[in-house]
Structures are given as structure tokens and as C-alpha cells.
Design a protein around this motif. Structure first.
Motif, short mmCIF file in Angstrom:
data_model
loop_
_atom_site.label_atom_id
_atom_site.label_comp_id
_atom_site.label_asym_id
_atom_site.label_seq_id
_atom_site.Cartn_x
_atom_site.Cartn_y
_atom_site.Cartn_z
N SER A 57 -16.34 9.23 1.69
CA SER A 57 -16.21 8.85 0.28
C SER A 57 -14.78 9.01 -0.19
CB SER A 57 -17.09 9.75 -0.59
OG SER A 57 -18.45 9.56 -0.31
N ARG A 58 -14.50 8.31 -1.29
CA ARG A 58 -13.29 8.64 -2.05
C ARG A 58 -13.70 9.69 -3.06
NH1 ARG A 58 -13.85 2.89 -3.43
NH2 ARG A 58 -12.95 1.70 -1.72
N PRO A 83 -4.48 7.38 -1.17
CA PRO A 83 -4.99 7.01 -2.50
C PRO A 83 -5.67 5.65 -2.52
CG PRO A 83 -2.70 6.40 -2.36
CD PRO A 83 -3.08 6.91 -0.98
N TYR A 84 -6.69 5.53 -3.36
CA TYR A 84 -7.22 4.22 -3.73
C TYR A 84 -6.58 3.87 -5.07
CZ TYR A 84 -10.31 0.51 -5.26
OH TYR A 84 -10.79 -0.69 -5.70
N THR A 85 -5.73 2.86 -5.04
CA THR A 85 -5.00 2.49 -6.25
C THR A 85 -5.69 1.33 -6.95
OG1 THR A 85 -2.98 3.15 -5.10
CG2 THR A 85 -2.70 1.93 -7.16
N GLU A 86 -6.00 1.51 -8.23
CA GLU A 86 -6.65 0.45 -9.01
C GLU A 86 -5.75 -0.80 -9.03
OE1 GLU A 86 -9.60 1.08 -10.47
OE2 GLU A 86 -9.64 3.25 -10.14
N ARG A 212 -8.58 -0.01 5.30
CA ARG A 212 -8.06 -0.93 4.27
C ARG A 212 -9.08 -1.12 3.16
NH1 ARG A 212 -5.00 -4.89 8.68
NH2 ARG A 212 -3.56 -3.26 9.39
N ASP A 213 -10.36 -1.05 3.48
CA ASP A 213 -11.39 -1.03 2.44
C ASP A 213 -11.22 0.24 1.59
OD1 ASP A 213 -12.73 -3.31 3.12
OD2 ASP A 213 -14.17 -2.29 4.43
N ALA A 214 -11.04 1.34 2.26
CA ALA A 214 -11.02 2.64 1.57
C ALA A 214 -9.86 2.75 0.59
CB ALA A 214 -10.97 3.78 2.59
N VAL A 215 -8.71 2.16 0.93
CA VAL A 215 -7.57 2.22 0.01
C VAL A 215 -7.46 0.95 -0.85
CG1 VAL A 215 -6.24 3.82 1.46
CG2 VAL A 215 -5.80 1.36 1.64
N GLY A 216 -8.40 0.02 -0.63
CA GLY A 216 -8.46 -1.16 -1.48
C GLY A 216 -7.45 -2.24 -1.16
N SER A 217 -6.95 -2.28 0.07
CA SER A 217 -5.94 -3.31 0.39
C SER A 217 -6.47 -4.42 1.28
CB SER A 217 -4.70 -2.67 1.03
OG SER A 217 -5.02 -2.10 2.27
N ARG A 218 -7.73 -4.32 1.72
CA ARG A 218 -8.21 -5.28 2.71
C ARG A 218 -8.23 -6.71 2.15
NH1 ARG A 218 -13.67 -4.44 6.22
NH2 ARG A 218 -12.64 -4.87 8.19
#
Ligand code: PBG
Length: 332
Positions: A57-58, A83-86, A212-218
């Protein structure tokens, strides 16, 4: 060396009992050999499961501190934060990486405030969690990641993390010259005791998808990272990368991904008398979990066997998303 031959030699003799196997065991693994990568998100009391990493999880900063306590209790010496950046904080040049109040800095400071030197905090230097295009650096008009201007930003990012209390700066971007530039900047700003663990041999791998999913860049990433991350076909080049980063002031080096690159771990360990780390990356974690879900293997045994293999290859410690589970199995 002269050896007896069968039947004077029976190699199974020393394997017959548990006490004997324990006595001849060549490789040891303990919680001290594990580094736990953790993902941070905004909010309070927030846990966001990562779909492609079942069991990962994040965590918002407050809950992240609880995970850090779990790690200390399990005997894990170090955490690696991402980090997961919005979307609204992402930009073409990744400026959020320089924000002293960004998620990484808040997370680092909160863990250090709560736990001090009971645990180390390793922070990742690269721009991909902050850019709107998902690449690790700045782009020119043709979409090429430009080296030297990127290094300047990475230096700012590293200093930002250092001021927040990072213990180990880990550049994962694969730009040329970034270790030296970061080392000089740390020295100049009075951070001479901060370690640099460089992602020295980092390959352009298909195993990074879930991260890349986890940090939101995928969904943002166009193309690939082959102009800076290494070609999986190359081993000698890994030695050149490691030599370069050590010459520039890295304290230790990392090989990444892990299991498909154990030959590189061994090669680097044989050529350089420095700590070598291996990163069992997100796709490797997902493969183990998929095998378990399919009934193709037993989690505890798969996890411990793979982690032991890293140690046998020469790794001082392994970054693994299974770290907490494994540390508990191994017993602090
Ligand atoms: C980005 C970075 C990546 C990982 C760690 N830092 C992904 C990438 O290079 O695209 C991957 C880790 C993993 O897959 O677990 N600088």
C-alpha cells in the motif's frame, strides 16, 4: 585439491540432519540484510492498496511512521521512501522535487523525529515521481532526457532531502556525473556524513511496471528509459558504471533489478571491495505473489529462498517489498 571418490566420498552425509546442515551453511541472512521500500501518499490515516502489488500500500505520513516502527521492531535497519505525487503537483520539469514541504521531505522528517537513529531513511533521487511525462529527467524538444541540466536539478533534490534528514541519498536516475555533483554539494552544505548509495547498474527493465503504478507515473510515461538505463545485454558496462560512481564518491552501489541480474551482483562484488546492494523490484514481487495466488509455490519459502540467493551472490542487503514479512519470518 585432492578429493576422495565415491563411495569414500558421499556428499549427502553432511546434509542428512538439520544440525549438520546448519553447521556447514555458507550463507546467512537476517533482518539486518533487508531494506524495506515504502510508498508515501497525501492525506491522514490513509492507506491506498496498489492493485498491481497485492499486499503493498501507499501510506500517508502518519501511518508511514507506524510502518517504520514495525520495521524497527522486526530488526530492519533501513527504509527506502518513494512518493505518489498527485497529478496537480506534477510538471514538465518536476519542480515538486525541490519543494521543502513535499511528501518525501515530510515523510523523512516524521520518521526521523519519531525514531531517530533507530532506523535509516534512504531517499530516491530521480524526477519520475514528479514529472508530467514520467521520465527521470528534463526533456529537450525531441523528448531526449538531457544530462547536465538534469544533474543540476538532481543536486537540488538531493539537498532538499538532506535538509529533511535523509541518511542515505540514492540516485536512481542514471545520469552521468550525478554522484560527483551530489557529493560536492553535500560536502559544501555541511552534509559530509550523508551516504550515497548509487543505483550504479540499473537496467532498462520490464520488471518496473508495478512500481510505476505505485508512484503514479505509468500512465504518463511515453516511450522507454533506454537512453539512460542500461541495456540488459551488458555486464562489462556495469563495471564501468560502478567504477565511475565510486570514483565520484558513492559509498555503496546497487544492482537493479535483482534475480535476473544475480550475475551482475557477483561480478561487481568480485571487482570492488564495497557494499553491494540488490533491488528485488516490483515486477519480481508481483511474480512471486502471482505464483502464490496460482498455487504454484508457497510464499514464505519462495521469499526466503530468493533473498538468500541475493546474499549468496554477494549482496550486503536486499531492497524487497517482502522485507517486513521476511524479517518477521527470520526473527529479529
Ligand atoms: C525511478 C525508479 C524506478 C524504480 C525505482 N526508482 C522505476 C524506473 O526506473 O522506471 C523501480 C523499482 C521497482 O520496480 O520496484 N527512478
Amino acid at each position: 585439491m585432492t578429493h576422495a571418490a565415491f563411495p569414500d566420498l558421499r556428499l549427502r552425509r553432511i546434509r542428512r540432519t538439520g544440525w549438520s546442515r546448519a553447521m556447514v551453511r555458507e550463507t546467512q541472512i537476517s533482518p539486518a540484510n533487508l531494506i524495506w521500500p515504502l510508498f508515501v501518499c497525501a492525506g491522514e490515516r490513509t492507506e491506498e492498496p496498489v492493485a498491481s502489488l497485492p499486499g503493498v500500500s501507499r501510506w500517508s505520513v502518519d501511518l508511514l511512521v507506524e510502518r517504520a516502527r514495525d520495521a524497527v521492531d522486526a530488526g530492519i535497519p533501513c527504509l527506502a521512501l518513494f512518493p505518489y505525487t498527485e497529478a496537480d503537483r506534477r510538471s514538465e520539469n518536476g519542480a515538486e522535487a525541490l519543494n521543502p514541504d513535499n511528501l518525501m521531505c515530510r515523510a523523512t522528517a516524521a520518521i526521523k523525529d519519531a525514531l531517530g537513529d533507530a532506523i535509516g531513511v534512504l531517499t530516491d533521487v530521480a524526477l519520475d515521481p514528479y514529472t508530467s511525462h514520467g521520465q527521470d529527467g528534463l526533456l529537450d524538444d525531441a523528448g531526449y532526457v538531457v544530462n547536465d541540466p538534469t544533474v543540476e536539478v538532481l543536486v537540488g533534490q538531493a539537498l532538499n532531502q538532506a535538509r529533511a534528514g535523509a541518511d542515505i541519498i540514492a540516485p536512481s536516475d542514471m545520469m552521468d556525473g550525478r554522484v560527483g555533483a551530489i557529493r560536492r554539494a553535500l560536502e559544501a552544505e555541511g552534509f559530509g556524513n550523508i551516504q550515497i548509495m548509487s543505483y550504479a547498474a540499473k537496467y532498462a527493465s520490464a520488471f518496473y511496471g508495478p512500481f510505476r503504478d505505485a508512484v503514479g507515473s505509468r500512465g504518463l510515461l511515453k516511450g522507454d528509459k533506454k537512453t539512460y538505463q542500461m541495456d540488459p545485454a551488458n555486464a562489462e558496462e556495469a563495471l564501468r558504471e560502478v567504477a565511475q560512481d565510486l570514483a565520484e564518491g558513492a559509498d555503496s552501489v546497487m544492482v537493479k533489478p535483482g534475480l535476473p541480474y544475480l550475475d551482475i551482483v557477483r561480478l561487481v562484488k568480485e571487482h570492488f571491495a564495497v557494499p553491494v546492494y540488490a533491488y528485488q523490484v516490483s515486477g519480481e514481487y508481483a511474480m512471486i505473489e502471482a505464483a502464490v495466488a496460482a498455487g504454484a509455490g508457497e510464499r514464505d519459502a519462495l521469499v526466503l529462498e530468493t533473498l538468500l540467493a541475493f546474499r549468496r551472490a554477494g549482496a550486503s542487503a536486499v531492497l524487497s517489498y517482502h522485507a517486513l514479512h521476511a524479517a518477521r519470518l527470520l526473527g529479529a
